[in-house]
Design a protein around this motif. Structure first.
Motif, PDB file in Angstrom:
ATOM      1  N   ARG A   1       0.842  -1.201   0.000  1.00 15.53           N
ATOM      2  CA  ARG A   1       0.000   0.000   0.000  1.00 15.53           C
ATOM      3  C   ARG A   1       0.870   1.241   0.000  1.00 15.53           C
ATOM      4  NH1 ARG A   1      -5.187  -0.814   3.615  1.00 15.53           N
ATOM      5  NH2 ARG A   1      -5.702  -2.900   2.925  1.00 15.53           N
ATOM      6  N   ARG A   2       0.290   2.353  -0.421  1.00 13.51           N
ATOM      7  CA  ARG A   2       0.951   3.626  -0.256  1.00 13.51           C
ATOM      8  C   ARG A   2       0.747   4.039   1.186  1.00 13.51           C
ATOM      9  NH1 ARG A   2      -1.430   6.989  -5.290  1.00 13.51           N
ATOM     10  NH2 ARG A   2      -0.869   5.537  -6.920  1.00 13.51           N
ATOM     11  N   VAL A   3       1.592   4.559   1.832  1.00 12.18           N
ATOM     12  CA  VAL A   3       2.941   5.005   1.583  1.00 12.18           C
ATOM     13  C   VAL A   3       3.868   4.010   2.252  1.00 12.18           C
ATOM     14  CG1 VAL A   3       4.591   6.837   2.176  1.00 12.18           C
ATOM     15  CG2 VAL A   3       2.254   7.440   1.475  1.00 12.18           C
ATOM     16  N   CYS A   4       4.896   3.539   1.543  1.00 13.65           N
ATOM     17  CA  CYS A   4       5.873   2.608   2.111  1.00 13.65           C
ATOM     18  C   CYS A   4       6.879   3.363   2.969  1.00 13.65           C
ATOM     19  CB  CYS A   4       6.637   1.884   1.003  1.00 13.65           C
ATOM     20  SG  CYS A   4       5.651   0.694   0.113  1.00 13.65           S
ATOM     21  N   VAL A   5       7.178   2.792   4.111  1.00 10.41           N
ATOM     22  CA  VAL A   5       8.153   3.362   5.031  1.00 10.41           C
ATOM     23  C   VAL A   5       9.212   2.292   5.307  1.00 10.41           C
ATOM     24  CG1 VAL A   5       8.502   4.358   7.325  1.00 10.41           C
ATOM     25  CG2 VAL A   5       6.337   4.757   6.100  1.00 10.41           C
ATOM     26  N   PRO A   6      10.491   2.579   5.036  1.00 11.46           N
ATOM     27  CA  PRO A   6      11.531   1.579   5.301  1.00 11.46           C
ATOM     28  C   PRO A   6      11.591   1.221   6.782  1.00 11.46           C
ATOM     29  CG  PRO A   6      12.425   3.446   4.072  1.00 11.46           C
ATOM     30  CD  PRO A   6      11.047   3.822   4.498  1.00 11.46           C
ATOM     31  N   CYS A  41      12.977  -4.313   4.328  1.00 11.65           N
ATOM     32  CA  CYS A  41      11.641  -4.387   4.906  1.00 11.65           C
ATOM     33  C   CYS A  41      10.931  -3.047   4.801  1.00 11.65           C
ATOM     34  CB  CYS A  41      11.726  -4.786   6.373  1.00 11.65           C
ATOM     35  SG  CYS A  41      12.558  -6.342   6.637  1.00 11.65           S
ATOM     36  N   ALA A  42       9.606  -3.125   4.782  1.00  8.02           N
ATOM     37  CA  ALA A  42       8.804  -1.906   4.739  1.00  8.02           C
ATOM     38  C   ALA A  42       7.499  -2.127   5.486  1.00  8.02           C
ATOM     39  CB  ALA A  42       8.516  -1.506   3.300  1.00  8.02           C
ATOM     40  N   LYS A  43       7.018  -1.061   6.059  1.00  9.01           N
ATOM     41  CA  LYS A  43       5.661  -1.015   6.573  1.00  9.01           C
ATOM     42  C   LYS A  43       4.942   0.048   5.749  1.00  9.01           C
ATOM     43  CE  LYS A  43       6.735   2.274  10.276  1.00  9.01           C
ATOM     44  NZ  LYS A  43       6.649   2.529  11.722  1.00  9.01           N
ATOM     45  N   THR A  44       3.662   0.191   5.948  1.00  7.57           N
ATOM     46  CA  THR A  44       2.927   1.220   5.207  1.00  7.57           C
ATOM     47  C   THR A  44       2.141   2.085   6.177  1.00  7.57           C
ATOM     48  OG1 THR A  44       1.011  -0.232   4.849  1.00  7.57           O
ATOM     49  CG2 THR A  44       2.735  -0.246   3.150  1.00  7.57           C
ATOM     50  N   ARG A  45       1.778   3.240   5.712  1.00  5.34           N
ATOM     51  CA  ARG A  45       0.929   4.150   6.491  1.00  5.34           C
ATOM     52  C   ARG A  45       0.008   4.867   5.517  1.00  5.34           C
ATOM     53  NH1 ARG A  45       2.154   9.127   5.037  1.00  5.34           N
ATOM     54  NH2 ARG A  45       4.289   9.819   4.747  1.00  5.34           N
ATOM     55  N   PRO A  46      -1.100   5.407   6.023  1.00  7.45           N
ATOM     56  CA  PRO A  46      -1.972   6.196   5.146  1.00  7.45           C
ATOM     57  C   PRO A  46      -1.243   7.441   4.638  1.00  7.45           C
ATOM     58  CG  PRO A  46      -3.106   5.601   7.168  1.00  7.45           C
ATOM     59  CD  PRO A  46      -1.667   5.236   7.349  1.00  7.45           C
ATOM     60  N   ARG A  47      -1.634   7.904   3.458  1.00  9.21           N
ATOM     61  CA  ARG A  47      -1.049   9.113   2.883  1.00  9.21           C
ATOM     62  C   ARG A  47      -1.436  10.328   3.722  1.00  9.21           C
ATOM     63  NH1 ARG A  47      -3.192   8.096  -3.132  1.00  9.21           N
ATOM     64  NH2 ARG A  47      -4.429   6.562  -2.052  1.00  9.21           N
ATOM     65  N   LEU A  48      -0.512  11.263   3.856  1.00  8.86           N
ATOM     66  CA  LEU A  48      -0.793  12.537   4.510  1.00  8.86           C
ATOM     67  C   LEU A  48      -1.225  13.500   3.408  1.00  8.86           C
ATOM     68  CD1 LEU A  48       2.331  12.754   6.844  1.00  8.86           C
ATOM     69  CD2 LEU A  48       0.072  11.820   7.366  1.00  8.86           C
TER      70      LEU A  48
END
Length: 186
Positions: free
Chosen positions: A143-148, A163-170
């Motif tokens: 999903r957008r937005v990928c965070v390392p 590795c990445a996690k995701t968070r909602p777009r700001l």
């Protein structure tokens, strides 16, 4: 060697699940080159034993937490993903007709297909977090937005991991107010 690889896979999965704050029903994408884990160039020395050891380790952690595993196939199957049918139904995904094997799909995806209770294959998914073992390029399935995310271990076997996690777009710009609840900071 296989026990060490399995242990590394378990450790990486546990850390990423915790750091990404994954919940029951979330999707954890894994792309894996068993060739790279064994110290070879991606796509040159697929190992079913290595694929199974990795699958067994990763899946044991995710199944206990009721998180869906999406096992990415190799480029010969257009990086499609093996998932449980329950995941397909929950996320209203479209099934495609293919069965992965070590030379078209890869050893990890093959192990997932054999190890899942009711496996299906989909072309795309939007996962909540992902583990790339050996440079398999999983970003298209997150999903957008990928965070390392940095883990305490940097490799599984000889393969580097990303590795990445995701968070909602700001959205909204400088006037916006953001609600950074823990469940929003994926």
């Amino acid at each position: 060697m296989l026990n060490e690889i399995k242990a590394q896979a378990i450790k990486a999965t546990e850390e990423l699940v915790a750091l990404a704050n994954l919940k029951k029903g979330d999707i954890f994408v894994v792309g894996c080159s068993s060739s790279e884990v064994g110290g070879n160039k991606i796509g040159t020395n697929s190992s079913e034993d290595t694929g199974k050891a990795l699958f067994d380790g990763i899946y044991s952690v995710l199944k206990e937490k009721e998180i869906f595993l999406a096992a990415q196939c190799c480029e010969h199957l257009n990086r499609s993903l093996v998932i449980e049918k329950e995941c397909l139904e929950k996320y209203n995904l479209e099934e495609v007709c293919v069965v992965p094997h070590p030379k078209a799909g890869g050893s990890f995806a093959t192990a997932a297909y054999k190890g899942f209770e009711n496996p299906v294959v989909v072309e795309e998914i939007k996962g909540h977090a992902g583990l790339d073992i050996g440079g398999t390029l999983i970003g298209m399935h997150l999903r957008r937005v990928c965070v390392p995310v940095r883990l305490s271990i940097k490799k599984i076997g000889e393969a580097p991991i990303i590795c990445a996690k995701t968070r909602p777009r700001l959205i909204g710009g400088e006037r916006a107010i953001y609600n950074f609840k823990e469940d929003v900071q994926r």
